[in-house]
Design an enzyme around this catalytic site. Sequence first.
Site, short mmCIF file in Angstrom:
data_model
loop_
_atom_site.label_atom_id
_atom_site.label_comp_id
_atom_site.label_asym_id
_atom_site.label_seq_id
_atom_site.Cartn_x
_atom_site.Cartn_y
_atom_site.Cartn_z
N ASN A 169 0.86 -1.18 0.00
CA ASN A 169 0.00 0.00 0.00
C ASN A 169 0.90 1.22 0.00
O ASN A 169 1.39 1.67 1.05
CB ASN A 169 -0.91 0.01 1.23
CG ASN A 169 -1.94 -1.09 1.17
OD1 ASN A 169 -2.94 -0.98 0.45
ND2 ASN A 169 -1.69 -2.18 1.89
N GLU A 170 1.11 1.76 -1.20
CA GLU A 170 2.02 2.88 -1.36
C GLU A 170 1.35 4.17 -0.87
O GLU A 170 0.13 4.21 -0.68
CB GLU A 170 2.41 3.00 -2.84
CG GLU A 170 3.08 1.76 -3.43
CD GLU A 170 4.51 1.53 -2.91
OE1 GLU A 170 4.87 2.03 -1.83
OE2 GLU A 170 5.27 0.83 -3.62
N PRO A 171 2.14 5.23 -0.63
CA PRO A 171 1.55 6.50 -0.19
C PRO A 171 0.38 6.90 -1.08
O PRO A 171 0.45 6.78 -2.31
CB PRO A 171 2.73 7.47 -0.33
CG PRO A 171 3.93 6.62 -0.07
CD PRO A 171 3.61 5.29 -0.70
#
Length: 279
Positions: A169-171
């Site tokens: 879950n990237e920024p």
Amino acid sequence: KQTNNMAKRTNAIDLSDSFEKIPVKIFPSSKDGSVFVARQIADFIRFKQQKKEKCVLGLATGSTPKSLYAELVRLHREEKLSFKNVITFNLDEYYPIHNNALQSYNRFMKTQLFDHVDIDPKNIHIPNGEIEKDDIKEHCRQYEKKIKDAGGIDLQILGIGNNGHIGFNEPGSGIYSKTRLITLDNSTRIANAYEFANISQVPRLAITMGISTILQSKKIILMAWGSAKAPVIKKAVEDDDTEQVPASLLQNHDDVTFVVDKSAAAELTRNKSPWLTGD
Ligand code: F6R
């Protein structure tokens, strides 16, 4: 008497809680931290065994949990820890990737843990990097369903990316996100390039559990080792929660612990500016 008074005074002005929004346990080394987490997992598996219940674990890959898995394998071999009642769900997998490719997380889990313990293969769940693109949505929906059908994740183990990602879950990942296909950050591809021949070989996509999938776990332990993780640990634990630092969203869970070594804890206010926390 003087020492007692000192202790009283120190307690009276211990402000570390007002800085840290997530409980953090700091260990001298990654080995010590891993042994602690392995012990928590082993105690929980045995507790569930006594009640004749399944134990549902959420698992991570990457360099961080390697020493944890080595300790679990040791506990299995030397202290008869059985994984017969254990069901696992891994956080993520690159897409596309062959399950037996050197860098695949399916393969990682076999070599680091599953091949060395007595877990029933049908209790192992890892997103599949081999499926057709058109089938991904349904695969993700099924993954969420399987977690629910297993009764939810009892204990989720996490690492953390330098950019604050949990799972992949990237920024920018939303707090309500579920298992899905995502585009990897360039910083993540660079960080993980060492596993591949060169950066162009690192997949651009991955399948990951979502933030909400992770937050639904009953208990969460995030581990981090080394000074490279110190700035993001500080942000996740002390700053306001924001989707720009996905790990900070863990502040919204009521049973989460960060287990870190001294280097990863170096930027916390209690270490960096101890006079502010009264230490
Ligand atoms: C892997 C995962 C990632 C890693 C993170 C840290 O399953 O979920 O979030 O935990 O990228 O990676 P390492 O441990 O290699 O520093």
